[in-house]
Design a protein around this motif. Structure first.
Motif, PDB file in Angstrom:
ATOM      1  N   GLN A 211      13.507  31.097   6.840  1.00 47.41           N
ATOM      2  CA  GLN A 211      13.540  30.828   4.753  1.00 47.41           C
ATOM      3  C   GLN A 211      15.332  31.250   4.873  1.00 47.41           C
TER       4      GLN A 211
ATOM      5  N   LEU B  70      11.913  24.012   6.075  1.00 44.10           N
ATOM      6  CA  LEU B  70      12.341  23.643   4.614  1.00 44.10           C
ATOM      7  C   LEU B  70      12.277  24.401   3.591  1.00 44.10           C
ATOM      8  N   PHE B  71      11.940  24.103   2.506  1.00 48.10           N
ATOM      9  CA  PHE B  71      11.888  25.634   1.673  1.00 48.10           C
ATOM     10  C   PHE B  71      10.683  24.816   1.013  1.00 48.10           C
ATOM     11  N   PRO B  72       9.281  25.740   1.453  1.00 42.45           N
ATOM     12  CA  PRO B  72       7.978  25.308   0.672  1.00 42.45           C
ATOM     13  C   PRO B  72       8.078  25.062  -1.100  1.00 42.45           C
ATOM     14  N   HIS B  73       8.809  26.284  -1.252  1.00 42.40           N
ATOM     15  CA  HIS B  73       8.721  25.736  -3.022  1.00 42.40           C
ATOM     16  C   HIS B  73       8.920  24.220  -3.716  1.00 42.40           C
TER      17      HIS B  73
ATOM     18  N   VAL C 176       2.988  26.587  -2.442  1.00 41.38           N
ATOM     19  CA  VAL C 176       3.073  25.116  -3.724  1.00 41.38           C
ATOM     20  C   VAL C 176       1.752  24.601  -4.442  1.00 41.38           C
TER      21      VAL C 176
ATOM     22  N   TYR D 252       6.615  17.336  -1.593  1.00 37.61           N
ATOM     23  CA  TYR D 252       6.479  18.819  -1.018  1.00 37.61           C
ATOM     24  C   TYR D 252       6.591  18.321   0.441  1.00 37.61           C
TER      25      TYR D 252
END
Lengths: 354, 246
Positions: free
Chosen positions: A245, B94-97, A352, B139
């Motif tokens: 990330q 990828l940015f999961p949020h 999420v 998402y």
């Protein structure tokens, strides 16, 4: 095995009803022992305390208890005696649960009977269950609960801000940046909160005659303390975010701080909600320690109210009032944490959609 | 010097992970418009080499020169340089949020300082390009691996980089999803993008690459035209590797 016992065993195997009756007996026993007397106490009135004593010694409670013991014993014998013979897993679990409930019912009832038989029992009831006293201090308890929440929420808010800064510092790759933050954290985690409160109040606030209230000092010191613990929670949360990330963020041209702010922290925050809430629950209980600073009447929190009411009345019931207040605040939070943890652990979508 | 000369030049690159000597003196020049494919056994240092080009890995020795500027110079603004170098990772990252479109607009807005509208427009263009436009508002966790990787490619391309790096981008994918990602890279090659592709897909290496490196044990063993190397490898190690993977 004789033919007769074989026949009995065969009968049992077909009778999942045996497990069911053990389960029902156990559940009934617990209900009788707990809910029975509770219902009777409330029906006969909780005040004055003589009412409670009378109910406790009455035939109705005695009957409920002994009936509970008998049912419990039956559940223990039936459950443990037959669970191995049960043909299905569900039936076996029902039998074992019945026995476990039976044990609880018997133990609780025996404990109650033991206390009731003691010659100091009337005194015990008077000292712990004089609910009319709680009524006398009702307004104080409400103020106390509010003060507890304000102290804890204020301390936690300050602690989270401080903890976030400290977490950033201890994650630095430069030892000179890490060292002071690490020293701070170890000091506040390594010394008792009651010492921190007393010391900062006496050595700094009183000595320098700072124009702040004891209540404000309380929030400040609780925050200093919570900051040290939250820092470790944030550090763990940040470190739990995959290395990829940061790499993705940095390779897009983001600075370290931008990567933290837009990519790492939003993800880390969600992961630390359960441990932070746990920390908050601990802080709620720790607010009780500020009694050492000697609060004015309106500043007292739940424990202080209970303690002062005890000194005034020489009756311990106010302590019961305090604890009911704490549980009313903490139990819902513990429930929420447990649910959040389960959701985080099982969540297919991960972090999420929380 | 911008716009002329080789886009990337590596000079005497040495990289160590602790005692492990991963890159043992790499010299390389990459011409503009070329598609450099890097193959080699695992542990040969090919991913590290790729990550050295945008300095995700800092070499202990040697120089990296990008577009005429020595970026290993400590005074370089690396954040600025990195906007010119796109990279796509094996694990997508990828940015999961963030929703798909916000994965792309984030750097456009915060790094390139585009306005909200412009950023979104550019993000949607790129998603269109990789055939992911209809997934712009979901998402990443709701996408297949191949779809996530196409979004990652779009995210890198939206920065309008001069160079694209691909780090084993199909290795984590189920076999039936590999093609959609390779097609996206192929399209990019056809448009003349300068690229470095570390891959295990030998067929792709032969078809798309304009130049092939074979690496082993931290060194470049073979360097040349893909078709030549595949049909007629000179070095014994290349022969052995190719006979195992083909």
């Amino acid at each position: 095995m004789t033919r007769r016992t074989e026949a009995v065993a065969a009968w049992y195997r077909e009778q999942t009803g045996v497990s069911l009756s053990a389960g029902v007996a156990g559940a009934l026993a617990v209900a009788l022992v707990i809910l029975g007397p509770m219902f009777l106490f409330i029906a006969n009135g909780l005040t004055p305390h003589d009412n409670i004593l009378e109910t406790a010694r009455g035939d109705a409670v005695t009957t409920a208890l002994w009936l509970g013991i008998a049912l419990g014993a039956a559940a223990i014998a039936g459950g443990f005696g037959t669970y191995k013979l049960m043909p299905t897993k569900a039936a076996r679990e029902t039998a074992i649960s019945g026995a476990a409930l039976g044990i609880q019912a018997v133990l609780l009832a025996a404990l109650f009977l033991f206390f009731r038989a003691g010659e100091k029992f009337p005194l015990l009831v008077r000292q712990n269950f004089s609910f009319d006293i709680l009524g006398d201090f009702g307004r104080e308890f409400v103020t106390g609960a509010r003060n507890t929440v304000v102290l804890a929420a204020g301390g936690e808010f300050f602690g989270i801000v401080l903890g976030l800064v400290l977490a950033m510092l201890i994650l630095s790759r430069r030892p000179v940046v890490r060292a002071p933050a690490r020293t701070y954290i170890n000091f506040f985690r390594g010394t008792p909160l009651i010492w921190q409160l007393s010391f900062i109040y006496a050595a700094i606030v009183l000595t320098a005659r700072l124009p702040v209230t004891v209540f404000q000092v309380g929030i400040f010191v609780l925050g200093l303390n919570a900051g040290a613990y939250s820092a470790e929670i944030f550090r763990a949360g940040i470190q739990s975010i995959e290395r990829g990330q940061v790499e993705a963020a940095r390779s897009l041209g983001m600075s370290y701080l931008q990567a933290m702010r837009y990519v790492i922290l939003p993800q880390a925050f969600r992961r630390v909600i359960p441990p932070l809430t746990n920390e908050f629950v601990i802080l709620i209980k720790d607010t009780s320690l500020i009694f050492v600073l000697g609060l004015t009447a309106g500043q007292r929190e739940l424990f202080g109210i209970g303690r002062d009411a005890y000194s005034e009345t020489f009756n311990a019931t106010p302590y019961l009032g305090s604890v009911l207040g704490y549980l009313a605040i903490t139990l819902p939070m513990i429930w929420v944490v447990t649910r959040l943890e389960r959701k985080l652990r099982s969540g297919l979508t991960g972090i999420v959609g929380m | 010097m911008d716009g002329t000369g080789p886009l990337v030049r590596l000079e005497g690159i040495h990289k160590y992970f602790g005692d492990l000597h991963v890159l043992k003196g790499i010299d390389l020049e990459l011409e503009r418009g070329s598609v450099l494919v890097v193959i080699g056994p695992s542990g040969s240092g090919k991913s590290t080499l790729l990550r050295t080009i945008n300095l995700l890995e800092e070499p202990q020795e040697g120089k990296v020169i990008f577009d005429g500027h020595e970026i290993t110079d400590i005074r370089t603004d690396l954040n600025k340089v990195r906007t010119d170098i796109g990279i796509v990772f094996q694990a997508y990252n990828l940015f999961p949020h963030k929703k798909v479109v916000d994965n792309i607009t984030l750097a456009l807005r915060k790094v390139l300082k585009l306005g909200e509208k412009d950023a979104r427009k550019r993000a949607l263009e790129q998603l269109e390009h990789v055939g992911m436009i209809e997934k712009s508002d979901v998402y990443p966790s709701q996408l297949s691996g191949g779809q996530q990787q196409r979004v990652a490619i779009a995210r890198a391309l939206a920065m309008k980089p001069k160079l694209m790096l691909f780090d084993e981008v199909t290795s984590a994918l189920d076999p039936e999803l590999v093609k959609e990602v390779l097609d996206a890279i192929q399209l990019l090659a056809d448009e003349g993008m300068t690229m470095v592709v570390v891959t295990h897909e030998m067929g792709f290496a032969r078809e798309v690459g304009t130049r092939l490196l074979f690496m082993d044990d931290g060194k470049i063993v073979e360097d040349g035209n893909p078709r030549d190397i595949f049909t007629n490898p000179r070095d014994e190690r290349t022969q052995s590797f190719l006979s195992h993977v083909l």
